[in-house]
Design an enzyme around this catalytic site. Structure first.
Site, short mmCIF file in Angstrom:
data_model
loop_
_atom_site.label_atom_id
_atom_site.label_comp_id
_atom_site.label_asym_id
_atom_site.label_seq_id
_atom_site.Cartn_x
_atom_site.Cartn_y
_atom_site.Cartn_z
N CYS A 2 0.87 -1.17 0.00
CA CYS A 2 0.00 0.00 0.00
C CYS A 2 0.91 1.22 0.00
O CYS A 2 2.12 1.09 0.15
CB CYS A 2 -0.86 0.06 1.26
SG CYS A 2 -1.87 -1.41 1.51
N ARG A 27 1.40 1.62 -6.01
CA ARG A 27 1.57 0.70 -4.88
C ARG A 27 0.25 0.03 -4.48
O ARG A 27 0.23 -0.88 -3.65
CB ARG A 27 2.12 1.45 -3.65
CG ARG A 27 3.46 2.10 -3.88
CD ARG A 27 3.93 2.81 -2.63
NE ARG A 27 4.19 1.84 -1.58
CZ ARG A 27 5.32 1.17 -1.43
NH1 ARG A 27 6.31 1.37 -2.27
NH2 ARG A 27 5.46 0.33 -0.43
N TRP A 74 -3.85 -1.62 -1.26
CA TRP A 74 -3.84 -2.87 -2.03
C TRP A 74 -4.20 -3.91 -1.00
O TRP A 74 -3.39 -4.26 -0.15
CB TRP A 74 -2.45 -3.11 -2.62
CG TRP A 74 -2.37 -4.37 -3.43
CD1 TRP A 74 -1.79 -5.54 -3.04
CD2 TRP A 74 -2.85 -4.57 -4.75
NE1 TRP A 74 -1.90 -6.46 -4.05
CE2 TRP A 74 -2.55 -5.90 -5.12
CE3 TRP A 74 -3.52 -3.77 -5.67
CZ2 TRP A 74 -2.89 -6.43 -6.35
CZ3 TRP A 74 -3.85 -4.31 -6.90
CH2 TRP A 74 -3.53 -5.63 -7.22
N ASN A 100 1.02 0.43 6.03
CA ASN A 100 1.43 -0.40 4.90
C ASN A 100 2.18 -1.59 5.49
O ASN A 100 3.17 -1.40 6.20
CB ASN A 100 2.35 0.40 3.97
CG ASN A 100 3.03 -0.48 2.95
OD1 ASN A 100 2.48 -1.48 2.51
ND2 ASN A 100 4.25 -0.12 2.57
N GLY A 101 1.70 -2.80 5.22
CA GLY A 101 2.37 -3.99 5.77
C GLY A 101 1.32 -4.96 6.28
O GLY A 101 0.14 -4.86 5.92
N GLU A 482 7.67 -20.70 -19.89
CA GLU A 482 7.51 -19.34 -19.36
C GLU A 482 8.58 -18.40 -19.94
O GLU A 482 8.32 -17.24 -20.25
CB GLU A 482 7.55 -19.38 -17.82
CG GLU A 482 7.58 -18.05 -17.12
CD GLU A 482 6.38 -17.13 -17.42
OE1 GLU A 482 5.43 -17.56 -18.10
OE2 GLU A 482 6.44 -15.97 -16.98
N LYS A 486 7.96 -14.94 -22.06
CA LYS A 486 8.48 -13.62 -21.66
C LYS A 486 9.19 -12.96 -22.82
O LYS A 486 8.98 -11.79 -23.11
CB LYS A 486 9.48 -13.75 -20.49
CG LYS A 486 8.92 -13.97 -19.13
CD LYS A 486 8.14 -12.81 -18.52
CE LYS A 486 6.69 -12.91 -18.86
NZ LYS A 486 5.83 -13.65 -17.96
N GLU A 489 6.75 -11.88 -25.76
CA GLU A 489 5.76 -10.83 -25.53
C GLU A 489 6.36 -9.44 -25.41
O GLU A 489 5.70 -8.46 -25.75
CB GLU A 489 4.85 -11.15 -24.32
CG GLU A 489 5.50 -11.11 -22.98
CD GLU A 489 4.52 -11.44 -21.85
OE1 GLU A 489 3.33 -11.15 -21.98
OE2 GLU A 489 4.98 -11.98 -20.83
N HIS A 505 12.24 -34.94 -32.82
CA HIS A 505 10.98 -35.35 -33.46
C HIS A 505 10.42 -34.25 -34.37
O HIS A 505 9.26 -34.29 -34.74
CB HIS A 505 9.95 -35.74 -32.41
CG HIS A 505 10.38 -36.92 -31.59
ND1 HIS A 505 10.44 -38.19 -32.10
CD2 HIS A 505 10.85 -36.99 -30.32
CE1 HIS A 505 10.89 -39.02 -31.16
NE2 HIS A 505 11.16 -38.30 -30.07
N LYS A 604 -2.97 -5.98 -19.55
CA LYS A 604 -2.58 -6.64 -18.29
C LYS A 604 -3.62 -7.68 -17.88
O LYS A 604 -3.27 -8.75 -17.41
CB LYS A 604 -2.41 -5.58 -17.19
CG LYS A 604 -1.98 -6.13 -15.85
CD LYS A 604 -0.56 -6.64 -15.91
CE LYS A 604 -0.13 -7.34 -14.64
NZ LYS A 604 1.00 -8.26 -14.90
C1 F6R Z 1 2.32 -12.96 -19.42
C2 F6R Z 1 1.10 -12.69 -18.70
C3 F6R Z 1 -0.16 -13.36 -19.13
C4 F6R Z 1 -1.04 -13.69 -17.91
C5 F6R Z 1 -2.40 -14.24 -18.37
C6 F6R Z 1 -3.25 -14.65 -17.20
O1 F6R Z 1 3.40 -12.28 -18.90
O2 F6R Z 1 1.09 -11.93 -17.78
O3 F6R Z 1 0.11 -14.51 -19.86
O4 F6R Z 1 -0.37 -14.61 -17.11
O5 F6R Z 1 -3.07 -13.27 -19.12
O6 F6R Z 1 -3.49 -13.57 -16.36
P1 F6R Z 1 -4.00 -13.79 -14.88
O7 F6R Z 1 -2.88 -14.44 -14.14
O8 F6R Z 1 -4.31 -12.42 -14.38
O9 F6R Z 1 -5.19 -14.67 -14.96
#
Ligand code: F6R
Length: 609
Positions: A2, A27, A74, A100-101, A482, A486, A489, A505, A604
């Protein structure tokens, strides 16, 4: 995570506090509030949602006063709501606190205070602090805060004001940041430097267990016993924008660096303090009945699904239980077979991903019980789940998920280990070894980050490669998935992940001199197999980066570059082995002139199907 702020000076406090909170919205942004002390006494205003809702609430009234505190939240304890927003006050409404904490012993203190007749209004851990200060108040606010500190455990940055002790703000910290801005005729506090910069560049950094008492014209410092301390100001050179990212160029880099702290926070509350170092999942309501399941089904999307893939290996390894792991957008359109003894684990950072929620509701309809792993308190997933295990990662702003992923892994391991113990597939000794290894992970993650320049150097030589393949076996395959995500994207490099044994294969046909292959090698029993795979791709002209343990020399002769991570137990390595890939993706993005925080075409939170 927070944000807290405070102001005492000659000007009106309300606009200063609102402006300061705007700078801290990164935050936390699920609710906000202020408490201002003026001629009319203490006025508290708070509102659920983004800061603009608080602004709307106070737009039509004038809250007069030249000192006050504020908070952007948060949620951790208690869903986002007006009542759970800070500041919190004592019963009389004369003492106001922002925090915050996490107050770890809040439940015990709450019971104790209720026994003394205190009626709580919120579900938060913070409210106990306001009531404790009131309980200890004997005419001196500072002394009441000192007495309160003796009783609270956990992490905190606190700011306290009281109608009975006007003209000063008391601030204190332990394991949560707090900075004091030393202005002219005014002094301020904030969780981070940015809100202070409009007022002053002279700041005091408060250390753990130090108390600051802010007056209009000076600040006094004390230790937690009340002994006076002397502190010097530090001149801040940062420009305002850099400061909002804590000095990091991008939120993604900041969040990568927050992993040691996020991992500590996620782990700490779940490890029992009893001599046997057991896992304590009682706080989420987990009991032995969950481990009687016949099968575990994990569903999620994207990065969260990759955490699920690690989960599959972890459950099989520690709990010897069949696991199915599926992408939520696939799962929901299948015709899956439900069994009343299945349990589901649904993973989602945001808790709002449309496909994940749809898969979860389908499982619920089928009669399944499920555990949600999410980062957002009060999210739809959290509200609808039977059990919720939060990743205490704090808000993740960058689109590319980093700290949410590693904390999801931490949660998955804790559940898998507890399953193993309850099912008798893991004895106490093995469990203790795993817990000890997990406890070292946050510090080890810090050690990986300390070597980031090595990855940066490697990236500066390879960032223009048009193809990058990640390969590994078992847990390393999950991390390859993963890693490839990364890189693609945020750098738009065509990157793919392969189970190393699958290369021959088909995928090996793609390998040529223009290919970078990152081989993740932490599964010791399969080193010879990985070595053969590395030789195969090298023979086709690929450049090979190996990610392996710091004390491992197996790949010294085959790799073109080696990035070393601290040694841990092989099944737990994913939390560490992903960090070099996060850094590599970040540096490639920056070297290509892109903005890693805002990759093209991506959002996001994917709330559409
Ligand atoms: C990649 C990324 C996405 C999310 C996906 C699911 O860096 O962030 O692949 O992991 O959109 O999002 P959540 O976890 O919010 O359901």
């Amino acid at each position: 995570m927070c944000g807290i702020v405070g102001y005492i000076g000659d000007g009106e406090a309300t606009p200063v506090l609102i402006n300061a909170l705007k700078k801290l919205e990164y935050r936390g942004y699920d609710s906000a509030g202020i408490a201002v002390l003026g001629n009319e006494g203490l006025v508290v205003r708070k509102a659920k949602g983004a800061l603009k809702f608080l602004e709307q609430k106070i737009a039509s009234e004038i809250i007069k006063g030249t000192m006050g505190i504020g908070h952007t939240r948060w949620a951790t304890h208690g869903e986002p709501s007006d009542i759970n927003s800070h500041p919190h006050t004592d019963v009389s409404g004369k003492i106001a606190v922002v925090h915050n904490g996490i107050i770890e012993n809040h439940a015990k203190l709450r019971t104790w205070l209720e026994g003394h007749g205190v009626a709580f209004r919120s579900q938060t851990d913070t409210e106990v602090v306001a009531h404790l200060i009131d309980f200890h108040y004997n005419g001196d606010l500072l002394q009441a805060v000192i007495e309160t500190l003796k009783r609270i455990e956990g992490s905190y940055a606190l700011a306290v004001i009281s109608e009975n002790d006007p003209d000063r703000i008391i601030a204190v910290r332990k394991d949560s940041p707090l900075v004091i801005g030393a202005g002219r005729g005014e002094n301020l506090i904030a969780s981070d430097v940015p809100p202070l910069l409009e007022h002053t560049r002279e700041v005091y950094y408060l250390c753990d267990r130090e108390i600051a008492v802010l007056y209009r014209d000076h600040v006094d410092f004390f230790d937690e016993e009340g002994t006076s301390l002397s502190k010097k100001t530090v001149h801040v050179e940062w420009d305002v924008e850099a400061a909002e990212k804590g000095g990091y160029e991008h939120f993604m880099l900041k969040e990568i660096h927050e992993q040691p702290k996020a991992l500590t926070d996620t782990l700490r509350a779940r490890i029992g303090t009893a001599g046997d170092r057991s896992i304590n999942l009682e706080e989420i309501g987990f009991d032995a009945s969950w481990a009687e399941a016949n099968r575990v089904v994990i569903t999620a999307c994207g990065t969260a699904w990759h955490a699920g893939v690690v989960g599959k290996y972890a459950f099989e390894r520690f709990a010897r239980i069949p696991v199915e792991v599926d992408i939520a957008s696939e799962y929901r359109y299948r015709n899956p077979i439900f069994n009343p003894k299945d349990i589901f684990i649904i993973i989602s950072q945001s808790g709002e991903t449309a496909d994940t929620l749809a898969a979860m509701r389908m499982a619920k309809k089928g009669g399944a019980r499920f555990i949600a792993i999410t980062n957002v308190v009060g999210s739809t997933l959290a509200r609808e789940a039977d059990l919720v295990m939060y990743t205490w990662a704090g808000p993740e702003i960058a689109v590319a998920s980093t700290k949410a992923f590693t904390t999801q892994l931490m949660c998955v391991y804790l559940i898998a280990l507890q399953f193993g113990l309850l099912r008798g597939t893991l004895d106490r000794e093995e469990l203790a070894a795993c817990i000890a290894a997990l406890e070292k992970i946050p510090e080890q993650a810090g050690a990986v980050l300390a070597n980031k320049e090595e990855i940066q150097r490697f990236a500066s030589r390879q960032f223009n490669k048009t193809k990058a393949f990640f390969m590994g076996r078992l847990f390393d395959y999950a991390i390859s998935l993963e890693s490839a995500l990364k890189l693609k994207e945020i750098s738009y490099t065509h990157s793919e992940a392969f189970a190393a044994g699958e290369l021959k294969h088909g995928p090996i046909a793609l390998v040529d001199e223009s290919t970078l292959v990152v081989a993740i090698c932490t599964q010791t029993a399969l080193f010879d197999k990985m070595d053969s795979n590395i030789k195969e791709v090298k023979a086709r002209g690929a450049t090979v980066l190996v990610i392996t343990y710091e004390d491992e020399s197996y790949f010294d002769r085959t790799a073109d570059g080696i990035f070393r991570i601290p040694r841990t137990l092989d099944p737990l390595s994913p939390i560490l082995s992903i960090i070099p890939s996060q850094l590599y993706a970040y540096y490639c993005s920056v070297l290509r002139g892109l903005d890693p925080d805002k990759p093209r075409n991506l959002a996001k939170s994917v709330t559409v199907e």
